[in-house]
Scaffold this active site. Structure first.
Site, mmCIF file in Angstrom:
data_model
loop_
_atom_site.group_PDB
_atom_site.id
_atom_site.type_symbol
_atom_site.label_atom_id
_atom_site.label_comp_id
_atom_site.label_asym_id
_atom_site.label_seq_id
_atom_site.Cartn_x
_atom_site.Cartn_y
_atom_site.Cartn_z
ATOM 1 N N TRP A 160 0.715 -1.215 0.186
ATOM 2 C CA TRP A 160 -0.146 -0.085 0.001
ATOM 3 C C TRP A 160 0.869 1.203 -0.170
ATOM 4 O O TRP A 160 0.708 2.203 -0.616
ATOM 5 C CB TRP A 160 -0.969 0.089 1.238
ATOM 6 N N ASP B 185 -0.904 6.980 6.535
ATOM 7 C CA ASP B 185 -1.971 6.026 6.208
ATOM 8 C C ASP B 185 -2.067 5.219 7.527
ATOM 9 O O ASP B 185 -1.074 4.286 7.825
ATOM 10 C CB ASP B 185 -1.517 4.960 4.930
ATOM 11 N N LYS C 198 -11.758 -1.522 8.395
ATOM 12 C CA LYS C 198 -10.985 -2.309 9.208
ATOM 13 C C LYS C 198 -11.452 -2.060 10.627
ATOM 14 O O LYS C 198 -11.721 -3.156 11.291
ATOM 15 C CB LYS C 198 -9.559 -2.007 8.911
HETATM 16 C C1 LIG Z 1 -2.880 0.222 4.739
HETATM 17 C C2 LIG Z 1 -3.958 0.317 3.807
HETATM 18 N N1 LIG Z 1 -3.812 1.341 2.851
HETATM 19 C C3 LIG Z 1 -4.715 1.279 1.967
HETATM 20 C C4 LIG Z 1 -5.620 0.526 1.604
HETATM 21 C C5 LIG Z 1 -6.485 0.640 0.623
HETATM 22 O O1 LIG Z 1 -7.851 0.881 0.845
HETATM 23 P P1 LIG Z 1 -9.049 0.971 0.278
HETATM 24 O O2 LIG Z 1 -9.577 -0.395 -0.332
HETATM 25 O O3 LIG Z 1 -10.039 1.556 0.989
HETATM 26 O O4 LIG Z 1 -8.947 1.821 -0.880
HETATM 27 C C6 LIG Z 1 -5.733 -0.644 2.388
HETATM 28 C C7 LIG Z 1 -6.640 -1.630 2.076
HETATM 29 O O5 LIG Z 1 -6.645 -2.925 2.700
HETATM 30 C C8 LIG Z 1 -4.678 -0.750 3.477
HETATM 31 O O6 LIG Z 1 -4.703 -1.851 4.113
#
Ligand SMILES: Cc1ncc(COP(=O)(O)O)c(C=O)c1O
Length: 361
Positions: free
Chosen positions: A102, A173, A197
């Site tokens: 991510w 994030d 989550k």
């Molecule tokens: C740490 C992290 N950042 C970003 C995301 C992406 O999130 P989204 O699916 O809400 O775009 C995730 C998804 O699992 C994640 O775990």
């Protein structure tokens, strides 16, 4: 029907009390004759719901009024673009710490908009640790430093004491560990987290942003990604995900009623300890992560043999312990133990792991 223990990385499980409250209010919210899903987002009734959710969250997040809290659509992924569009507009430079897929996606997206530079990466060891860096390594004239505090796929986290103090804006994030343990969020200028989550159902993303960073977006920034546009309209520039915001508000109230982040951190540490102790004393399971960087919310483990991992996941499923499959990019087993996972669920999982261990060693 009996509920299962759901270890999904997201959408994750929700507190039963929250689901029951939502069920009670579903068709007739507080005897007003309609559901939250049917309310105009401009109505006073809905406005109260959103304001209460915002106040409760700001209180739990523990920040002062130099911050605003936005409820946005588009998932955390949208923030990978919104962050550079809004914040990379001074020198056009930003440094990125790449600790997982991510974080890497966020870094790659930022490269489209300016001089995004890799500060440090742990990709050399398949993201099993948090790379060290010193303050001096960060460019002094960067518009911000971006990091992913908890790496959902790899089960690592930057522990609170390792969050640096920098003289430039830091962006985090925290999708998979927001409100799971105490972090001094005043060190960050912007924190974002998809709700699915630790906060509620998928469909709403929280953005906590320092007010003095608003209004600096690139002129070509789509309005829908401009933080100031949303802040000025109190997250109702367009139709917000009203029902999801209501659910996040219920989760926040539930967390507050349990004693807030401080109390939740104790429970989360106990859950993680139980799991890591079970893995460390097992003959068949191992955890690939550097010990000091282990996540509190996503616990990764695996056996030597992918077929045995599968057998474990399948048998666990038959025992009401579901969604234990590791991310498709890494395989193995992953137990996501967000705030809503009760200690009993983790006890049941660790008991099952011990039985499996005895049967297979
Ligand atoms: C740490 C992290 N950042 C970003 C995301 C992406 O999130 P989204 O699916 O809400 O775009 C995730 C998804 O699992 C994640 O775990």
């Amino acid at each position: 029907m009996e509920r299962v223990y759901n270890f999904s990385a997201g959408p994750g499980n929700l507190p039963l009390e929250v689901l029951e409250k939502a069920q009670k209010d579903l068709v007739n919210y507080e005897s007003k004759g309609l559901s939250v899903m049917e309310m105009s987002h401009r109505s006073a009734l809905y406005e109260d719901i959103q304001n209460e959710a915002k106040e409760t969250l700001l209180d739990l997040l523990g920040v002062d009024d130099s911050y605003d809290l936005l409820f946005l659509g588009g998932g955390a992924t949208t923030q990978f673009s919104a962050v550079p569009l809004n914040l990379m507009q001074g020198t056009g430079k930003a440094d990125y710490l790449v600790t997982g897929s991510w974080a890497k996606k966020a870094f790659q997206e930022a490269q489209k908009y300016g001089d995004a530079r890799l500060l440090a990466s742990s990709e050399d060891k398949n993201f099993t640790y948090i790379p060290a860096f010193s303050k001096e390594d960060v460019r002094k004239d960067a518009d911000y430093l971006h990091m992913c505090v908890n790496n959902t796929i790899y089960g690592t986290r930057i522990i609170p004491s390792k969050i640096p103090d920098l003289d430039l804006p830091m962006v985090a994030d925290m999708s998979s560990n927001i409100l799971s343990e105490y972090y001094d969020l005043s060190k960050f200028s912007l924190v974002y987290a998809g709700a699915q989550k630790n906060l509620g159902p998928a469909g709403v993303t929280l953005v906590l942003v320092k007010k003095d960073l608003l209004g600096k977006a690139h002129e070509k920034t789509p309005q829908i990604m401009d933080y100031k546009v949303h802040a000025d309209k109190d997250s109702r520039f367009n139709t917000p995900p009203c029902f999801n915001i209501y659910m996040v508000g219920l989760v926040a109230k539930w967390l507050k009623s349990l004693g807030g982040v401080e109390e939740m951190e104790k429970i989360n540490k106990e859950k993680a300890r139980l799991l890591y102790d079970t893995i460390d004393s097992s003959k068949v399971f191992k955890n690939p992560v550097k010990e000091e960087d282990r996540s509190l919310t996503n616990v990764i483990f695996l056996t030597e043999n992918p077929d045995m991992d599968k057998a474990f996941i399948d048998e666990a499923g038959k025992n009401g312990l579901i969604s234990l499959k590791g991310h498709r990019s890494v395989g193995g087993i992953r137990a996501s133990i967000y705030n809503a996972m009760p200690l009993e669920g983790v006890k049941k999982l660790t008991d099952f792991m011990k039985e499996f261990d005895l049967a297979h060693k």
